[in-house]
Design a protein around this motif. Structure first.
Motif, mmCIF file in Angstrom:
data_model
loop_
_atom_site.group_PDB
_atom_site.id
_atom_site.type_symbol
_atom_site.label_atom_id
_atom_site.label_comp_id
_atom_site.label_asym_id
_atom_site.label_seq_id
_atom_site.Cartn_x
_atom_site.Cartn_y
_atom_site.Cartn_z
ATOM 1 N N LYS A 1 0.838 -1.196 0.000
ATOM 2 C CA LYS A 1 0.000 0.000 0.000
ATOM 3 C C LYS A 1 0.873 1.245 0.000
ATOM 4 O O LYS A 1 2.043 1.192 0.363
ATOM 5 C CB LYS A 1 -0.891 0.027 1.248
ATOM 6 C CG LYS A 1 -1.862 -1.114 1.335
ATOM 7 C CD LYS A 1 -2.662 -1.027 2.608
ATOM 8 C CE LYS A 1 -3.599 -2.211 2.710
ATOM 9 N NZ LYS A 1 -4.292 -2.255 3.985
ATOM 10 N N LEU A 2 0.260 2.345 -0.360
ATOM 11 C CA LEU A 2 0.911 3.634 -0.236
ATOM 12 C C LEU A 2 0.613 4.173 1.158
ATOM 13 O O LEU A 2 -0.545 4.314 1.545
ATOM 14 C CB LEU A 2 0.382 4.616 -1.286
ATOM 15 C CG LEU A 2 0.903 6.050 -1.159
ATOM 16 C CD1 LEU A 2 2.393 6.101 -1.470
ATOM 17 C CD2 LEU A 2 0.140 6.980 -2.090
ATOM 18 N N MET A 3 1.653 4.435 1.936
ATOM 19 C CA MET A 3 1.488 5.034 3.250
ATOM 20 C C MET A 3 1.633 6.542 3.106
ATOM 21 O O MET A 3 2.548 7.025 2.441
ATOM 22 C CB MET A 3 2.541 4.514 4.229
ATOM 23 C CG MET A 3 2.399 3.041 4.565
ATOM 24 S SD MET A 3 0.785 2.565 5.208
ATOM 25 C CE MET A 3 0.606 3.641 6.596
ATOM 26 N N ILE A 4 0.715 7.261 3.727
ATOM 27 C CA ILE A 4 0.750 8.721 3.732
ATOM 28 C C ILE A 4 0.912 9.142 5.182
ATOM 29 O O ILE A 4 0.087 8.821 6.036
ATOM 30 C CB ILE A 4 -0.543 9.315 3.147
ATOM 31 C CG1 ILE A 4 -0.745 8.812 1.712
ATOM 32 C CG2 ILE A 4 -0.505 10.839 3.211
ATOM 33 C CD1 ILE A 4 -2.091 9.179 1.116
ATOM 34 N N GLY A 5 2.010 9.840 5.445
ATOM 35 C CA GLY A 5 2.273 10.323 6.793
ATOM 36 C C GLY A 5 2.277 11.835 6.822
ATOM 37 O O GLY A 5 2.559 12.484 5.809
ATOM 38 N N THR A 6 1.954 12.386 7.967
ATOM 39 C CA THR A 6 2.031 13.829 8.150
ATOM 40 C C THR A 6 2.644 14.139 9.508
ATOM 41 O O THR A 6 2.486 13.377 10.464
ATOM 42 C CB THR A 6 0.643 14.512 8.099
ATOM 43 O OG1 THR A 6 -0.194 13.950 9.111
ATOM 44 C CG2 THR A 6 -0.014 14.350 6.749
ATOM 45 N N PHE A 7 3.335 15.238 9.542
ATOM 46 C CA PHE A 7 3.779 15.826 10.794
ATOM 47 C C PHE A 7 3.224 17.241 10.798
ATOM 48 O O PHE A 7 3.218 17.909 9.766
ATOM 49 C CB PHE A 7 5.305 15.891 10.903
ATOM 50 C CG PHE A 7 5.747 16.771 12.031
ATOM 51 C CD1 PHE A 7 5.727 16.313 13.334
ATOM 52 C CD2 PHE A 7 6.139 18.078 11.793
ATOM 53 C CE1 PHE A 7 6.078 17.150 14.385
ATOM 54 C CE2 PHE A 7 6.499 18.920 12.843
ATOM 55 C CZ PHE A 7 6.466 18.452 14.142
ATOM 56 N N TYR A 8 2.734 17.705 11.947
ATOM 57 C CA TYR A 8 2.269 19.081 12.043
ATOM 58 C C TYR A 8 2.637 19.655 13.401
ATOM 59 O O TYR A 8 2.758 18.935 14.393
ATOM 60 C CB TYR A 8 0.756 19.196 11.804
ATOM 61 C CG TYR A 8 -0.074 18.401 12.775
ATOM 62 C CD1 TYR A 8 -0.487 18.951 13.982
ATOM 63 C CD2 TYR A 8 -0.442 17.092 12.502
ATOM 64 C CE1 TYR A 8 -1.239 18.225 14.889
ATOM 65 C CE2 TYR A 8 -1.193 16.356 13.392
ATOM 66 C CZ TYR A 8 -1.583 16.932 14.578
ATOM 67 O OH TYR A 8 -2.319 16.196 15.474
ATOM 68 N N CYS A 9 2.868 20.978 13.416
ATOM 69 C CA CYS A 9 3.143 21.694 14.655
ATOM 70 C C CYS A 9 2.823 23.169 14.435
ATOM 71 O O CYS A 9 2.599 23.596 13.289
ATOM 72 C CB CYS A 9 4.598 21.537 15.096
ATOM 73 S SG CYS A 9 5.807 22.356 14.030
ATOM 74 N N ILE A 10 2.810 23.940 15.513
ATOM 75 C CA ILE A 10 2.620 25.371 15.334
ATOM 76 C C ILE A 10 3.829 25.901 14.568
ATOM 77 O O ILE A 10 4.956 25.423 14.730
ATOM 78 C CB ILE A 10 2.396 26.096 16.676
ATOM 79 C CG1 ILE A 10 3.507 25.810 17.674
ATOM 80 C CG2 ILE A 10 1.053 25.741 17.250
ATOM 81 C CD1 ILE A 10 3.362 26.542 18.989
ATOM 82 N N PHE A 11 3.586 26.855 13.700
ATOM 83 C CA PHE A 11 4.600 27.280 12.742
ATOM 84 C C PHE A 11 5.869 27.803 13.404
ATOM 85 O O PHE A 11 6.966 27.562 12.905
ATOM 86 C CB PHE A 11 4.024 28.329 11.790
ATOM 87 C CG PHE A 11 4.911 28.576 10.609
ATOM 88 C CD1 PHE A 11 4.914 27.693 9.538
ATOM 89 C CD2 PHE A 11 5.738 29.677 10.569
ATOM 90 C CE1 PHE A 11 5.735 27.897 8.460
ATOM 91 C CE2 PHE A 11 6.567 29.894 9.486
ATOM 92 C CZ PHE A 11 6.566 28.999 8.416
ATOM 93 N N LYS A 12 5.754 28.466 14.520
ATOM 94 C CA LYS A 12 6.946 29.042 15.146
ATOM 95 C C LYS A 12 7.942 27.975 15.596
ATOM 96 O O LYS A 12 9.106 28.281 15.841
ATOM 97 C CB LYS A 12 6.554 29.944 16.315
ATOM 98 C CG LYS A 12 5.970 29.199 17.484
ATOM 99 C CD LYS A 12 5.638 30.148 18.629
ATOM 100 C CE LYS A 12 5.074 29.332 19.768
ATOM 101 N NZ LYS A 12 5.494 29.791 21.044
ATOM 102 N N ASP A 13 7.516 26.718 15.690
ATOM 103 C CA ASP A 13 8.402 25.636 16.127
ATOM 104 C C ASP A 13 8.978 24.807 14.984
ATOM 105 O O ASP A 13 9.689 23.841 15.222
ATOM 106 C CB ASP A 13 7.652 24.694 17.078
ATOM 107 C CG ASP A 13 7.316 25.357 18.395
ATOM 108 O OD1 ASP A 13 7.936 26.387 18.737
ATOM 109 O OD2 ASP A 13 6.414 24.841 19.100
ATOM 110 N N TYR A 14 8.665 25.167 13.738
ATOM 111 C CA TYR A 14 9.060 24.305 12.619
ATOM 112 C C TYR A 14 10.570 24.121 12.515
ATOM 113 O O TYR A 14 11.045 23.029 12.192
ATOM 114 C CB TYR A 14 8.491 24.820 11.291
ATOM 115 C CG TYR A 14 9.382 25.789 10.570
ATOM 116 C CD1 TYR A 14 10.302 25.335 9.632
ATOM 117 C CD2 TYR A 14 9.325 27.149 10.828
ATOM 118 C CE1 TYR A 14 11.133 26.225 8.987
ATOM 119 C CE2 TYR A 14 10.143 28.038 10.187
ATOM 120 C CZ TYR A 14 11.054 27.575 9.255
ATOM 121 O OH TYR A 14 11.878 28.446 8.625
ATOM 122 N N ASP A 15 11.354 25.165 12.770
ATOM 123 C CA ASP A 15 12.800 25.061 12.589
ATOM 124 C C ASP A 15 13.430 24.078 13.571
ATOM 125 O O ASP A 15 14.455 23.463 13.277
ATOM 126 C CB ASP A 15 13.467 26.431 12.691
ATOM 127 C CG ASP A 15 13.184 27.141 14.006
ATOM 128 O OD1 ASP A 15 12.202 26.794 14.686
ATOM 129 O OD2 ASP A 15 13.960 28.065 14.341
#
Length: 193
Positions: free
Chosen positions: A156-170
């Motif tokens: 199968k194709l696995m789709i993953g995501t990561f998310y956080c508040i933008f100020k913490d992306y770096d």
């Protein structure tokens, strides 16, 4: 709670933000080194997840993702207002051309909300190929950093995501890219034995 359609991206992010704001930050230092997760064998892969992420239960997942199409796995890091999800695409509903799949998903996200700002994309070579891209989306009064990644596992194709508040992306971006380098399929693990 209001049901969300597949194209209501803003509502999903608003609901995620609302739920994340309910969580009180922990005090004291935490170790965010990689942690082996073996609970994904049912989906056909293994991965090292940064410490602090724990699997969300059904009620918590439903509170964040009102859509009926919820991810198979939702991991939350309450202290850091961040999350990781994994979902298997319907088998037979994808090509093995990960580049084409990434392009298609970016197009869908762009059409769903023209305010999304796309940044970088890349490929990771390892036991299995992984493609990723990152983008900024918008909630009412908060920007959200997102990294989406795709890889084949268990047919199968696995789709993953990561998310956080933008100020913490770096701070999170390098950790998530390192996490992606640890993805391995059950087949790759058995070939080594």
């Amino acid at each position: 709670m209001e049901e969300v359609n597949d194209d209501d991206i803003d509502k999903i992010f608003l609901q995620m933000r609302k739920e994340l704001q309910k969580i009180k930050p922990e005090t004291g230092a935490q170790d965010y080194g990689p942690k082996e997760r073996s609970g994904f064998h049912a989906l056909g892969f293994g991965i090292n997840i940064p410490d602090g992420f724990e699997k969300a239960g059904r009620e918590k997942t439903a509170a964040i993702f009102f859509s009926k199409n919820r991810p198979d796995i939702v991991l939350l890091n309450p202290a850091e207002h961040a999350g990781i999800t994994f979902q298997a695409a319907k088998s037979g509903n994808f090509s093995l051309d990960l580049e084409a799949e990434r392009k298609q998903i970016r197009r869908i996200l762009s059409q769903a909300d023209a305010k999304n700002v796309f940044y970088d994309q890349g490929n990771i070579s390892g036991d299995i190929p992984v493609v990723w891209f990152d983008y900024k989306s918008f909630a009412v009064d908060e920007r959200v950093y997102n990294m989406m990644f795709l890889f084949p596992a268990g047919g199968k194709l696995m789709i993953g995501t990561f998310y956080c508040i933008f100020k913490d992306y770096d701070r999170w971006r390098p950790k998530i890219l390192n996490m992606l380098r640890t993805i391995r399929t059950e087949e790759a693990v058995h070939e080594r034995i």
